[in-house]
Design an enzyme around this catalytic site. Structure first.
Site, PDB file in Angstrom:
ATOM      1  N   GLU A   1       0.625  -1.225  -0.138  1.00 10.82           N
ATOM      2  CA  GLU A   1      -0.083  -0.079  -0.027  1.00 10.82           C
ATOM      3  C   GLU A   1       0.835   1.054   0.030  1.00 10.82           C
ATOM      4  OE1 GLU A   1      -0.566  -2.644   1.908  1.00 10.82           O
ATOM      5  OE2 GLU A   1      -2.779  -3.391   1.367  1.00 10.82           O
TER       6      GLU A   1
ATOM      7  N   HIS B   1     -11.122  -4.609  10.641  1.00 11.54           N
ATOM      8  CA  HIS B   1     -11.548  -4.231   9.056  1.00 11.54           C
ATOM      9  C   HIS B   1     -12.740  -3.577   9.497  1.00 11.54           C
ATOM     10  CE1 HIS B   1      -8.747  -7.451   7.686  1.00 11.54           C
ATOM     11  NE2 HIS B   1      -9.180  -7.174   6.571  1.00 11.54           N
TER      12      HIS B   1
END
Lengths: 327, 338
Positions: free
Chosen positions: A60, A129
């Site tokens: 990322e 998450h």
């Protein structure tokens, strides 16, 4: 108008903008051959090829930084983060580099990039998450933050984001991708920084955005049964924030609830509450009420998760509190 | 010590060699005066001097073209000067003046000269490496034939940004040259204390790209290494990692007295100084006479003096600049709504 899912509306925006501008490209994990982790980029690799739709490694920081560097050179990258939870790893590139580039170079550089992907909680995904990040990014001058709540808004705002000369953080929600809504035919954009009244009302203003907007509307319907007619304002973009549409609504209704699913401390609602209490102090009969998720990392078990998430009944309680009505 | 042997560098013409010398002297004298101006509190904040490492930037500049992109970290005075940016606007930026290369908004760590393809000047260790990857990616995307040079220190190679960027650079064969300026200390920490592999060029094998060792105290050796890497990048063969073996005479920044190393070590390194080395080479090649080189030294003294005068006499940025340049089109600032 035709009915489209949120996912397909976003796909149309990507397709139209990739088709319109050869300087745009889409990059991210699984965006190409897999057609997107949430199928937002379905069919785009086949149509535009691997130069324009690029599968990245799970890196990322690296690929977000690549996008920033490419944008610095005038390309218009669209970087998909599989979820904003993972983009924490790339935060340095987004807030330390993209957001600061123009200022530090005294206007000599621009960074026309879009970072997009799902934000917020889904179902039973646990603490790492299920998080909300709009407040984190909106904190930094130099970036724009968009959180659309309907398929039509999502399409028009994403197209504006891709054309915008500044870095934009565009936050979807994975539980929204299958939601349907009416989307105009043909080419249109929605300006960044313009809010929208999603429900007209007279008694209390509810401010909500993204997935929380739908919960707020459901709450407003429950309240209507009790004779309380709420106005639901969707700022659509968190930075820049359409302060005017919020303030004008509160000046009309005389009461304000800010509703969001995220945590209560130092969040977007805190900022809106501050704006409203300063601009509308003379018309408010009670403090601005903030309704949020519980101040805990998101638990897995259904009973605990339900207790941590605000729902339409939380909106009802918030509005009754703002109106000094006993529940 | 035996004279090094060169291949490509033997073919450089006299004017180029003299230009290299001029650049080396400019970087050295500019920064010696920076140290002085810092002590006088004319320069504020963090100020990382490049003294000792000049051969890396100068050799690199001659190995690429002015059209190529250069991106670096916060030890950036030397790199921007080698791109041809005049010393006046650089010194003015260090002074925080509006005539500076970033109108006083960048400072020592954030120098920019976009017309000369110098893209900063970034403050987070390793954070500029993915940015360079993106710049090189844009060249591959556009097929514009440009090469991106990215400088970073040896401590940056322990950042994830380094690994992620080099993996993708090699995966997609972008035209990039990653130059690790191995000056052996990340602030006060010796490389042996922070890195399992102290020979940074060996890390290139993890990305299946060439890892090249270069004498970073030798301008011509740097030139040769970078020229070869640039040719390779332009031929579509992808990135190269160059480890420039160098040394900084000063501390990490002006606030660092560098007590973590011995005077003997610094003295030993100074014997390998790139400037007399270049001077000796030029004289041995009869590319210039001593008097010509002395005249260059004198001229640069004057140029640097003039840069200080320019910075000193320049105005501060007006406060009205505060909210400029945040977005391309200014947006409503918080609090406008009363």
């Amino acid at each position: 108008m035709r009915e489209l899912t949120f996912r397909d509306a976003l796909n149309e925006a990507l397709d139209e903008e990739l088709g319109r501008d050869p300087d745009t490209f889409l990059m991210g994990e699984e965006v190409g051959a897999y057609n997107g982790a949430y199928k937002v980029s379905k069919g785009l690799l086949d149509k535009y090829g691997p130069k324009r739709v690029v599968d990245s490694p799970i890196s990322e920081l690296g690929f977000c930084g690549l996008g920033v560097g490419a944008a610095m050179m005038g390309l218009k990258p669209i970087i998909e983060v599989m979820t904003w939870n993972f983009a924490i790893l790339a935060m340095d590139q987004i807030v330390n580099t993209a957001a600061k580039m123009r200022y530090m170079a005294a206007g000599e550089l621009s960074c026309p990039i879009v970072f997009r992907g799902p934000n917020g909680a889904a179902r039973s995904l646990g603490a790492q998450h299920s998080q909300w990040f709009e407040a984190q990014y909106a904190y930094f001058p130099g970036i724009k933050v968009i959180v659309p709540s309907t398929p039509a808004d999502a399409k028009g705002l994403l197209k504006s984001a891709i054309r915008d000369p500044d870095p934009v953080v565009f936050m979807e929600s994975e539980t929204m991708y299958a939601w349907k809504g009416m989307v105009p035919e043909g080419e249109y954009t929605i300006p960044i920084g313009k809010g929208d009244i999603k429900r007209e009302g007279t008694d209390c203003t509810i401010v909500a955005w993204g997935k929380a907007l739908k919960i707020a509307l459901d709450g407003a319907e429950l309240l209507a049964k009790d004779g309380i007619n709420c106005e639901v304002v969707d700022p659509r973009t968190i930075r820049p924030l359409d302060e005017e549409i919020i303030v004008n609504s509160v000046r009309k209704t005389g009461a304000c609830v800010v509703f969001e699913e995220g945590w209560p401390y130092y969040n977007v609602g805190a900022q809106i509450s501050d704006i409203v209490q300063r601009a509308c102090f003379d018309v408010l009969d009670s403090p601005v009420i903030r309704v949020t998720g519980a101040d805990v990392p998101m638990p897995y078990a259904r009973t605990l998760e339900d207790a941590a998430r605000p729902d339409p009944t939380s909106v009802v309680a918030g509005v009754k509190n703002a109106l000094n009505v006993r529940s | 010590m035996a004279k090094p042997t060169y291949g490509l560098a033997e073919k450089l013409d006299k004017a180029t060699l003299v230009n290299m010398y001029r650049q080396l002297v400019l970087l050295r004298k500019f920064e010696e005066r920076c140290a002085q101006q810092y002590a006088l509190q004319k320069i504020a904040g963090f100020c990382h001097l490049y003294i000792g490492q000049e051969a890396v930037a100068v050799g690199t500049e001659f190995g690429i073209t002015p059209d190529d992109y250069v991106i670096t970290a916060y030890r950036d005075h030397g790199q921007i000067l080698t791109r041809g940016t005049p010393p006046g606007p650089v010194m003015a930026e260090l002074f925080g003046k509006v005539t500076g290369v970033a109108k006083g908004k960048g400072g020592s760590m954030h120098l920019f000269d976009i017309p000369r393809n110098f893209y900063g000047g970034w403050g987070i260790v390793g954070g500029q490496i993915p940015l360079a990857l993106g710049a090189a990616y844009s060249s591959k995307y556009r097929e514009d034939g440009k090469v991106t040079v990215c400088y970073f220190g040896e401590a940056a190679v322990n950042q994830g940004a380094f690994h992620e960027a080099l993996n993708m650079a090699a995966l997609w064969k972008v035209p990039a040259i990653f130059i690790c300026e191995n000056n052996r200390y990340g602030m006060g920490t010796p490389i042996e204390v922070s890195s399992a592999v102290t020979q940074v060029h060996k890390r290139a094998c993890a990305y299946d790209m060439p890892g090249v060792y270069a004498d970073g105290k030798d301008t011509l050796a740097m030139y040769e290494a970078v020229k070869a890497a640039a040719d390779r990048a332009r031929a579509g063969e992808g990135p190269t990692l160059i480890e420039a073996d160098t040394y900084r005479y000063r501390g990490h920044s002006m606030s660092d007295p560098a007590v973590y190393r011995t005077r003997e070590e610094v003295d030993q390194e100074r014997k390998l100084d790139p400037i007399p080395k270049m001077r000796d080479w030029i004289l041995s090649k009869k590319a210039a006479k001593e008097a010509e080189l002395d005249a260059i030294d004198e001229q640069i003294d004057k140029d640097v003096e003039e840069s200080i005068r320019f910075a000193e006499e320049s105005p501060w940025p007006p406060v009205s600049d505060l909210y400029e340049d945040i977005y391309v089109d200014p947006i409503r600032q918080h609090g406008d709504m009363k």
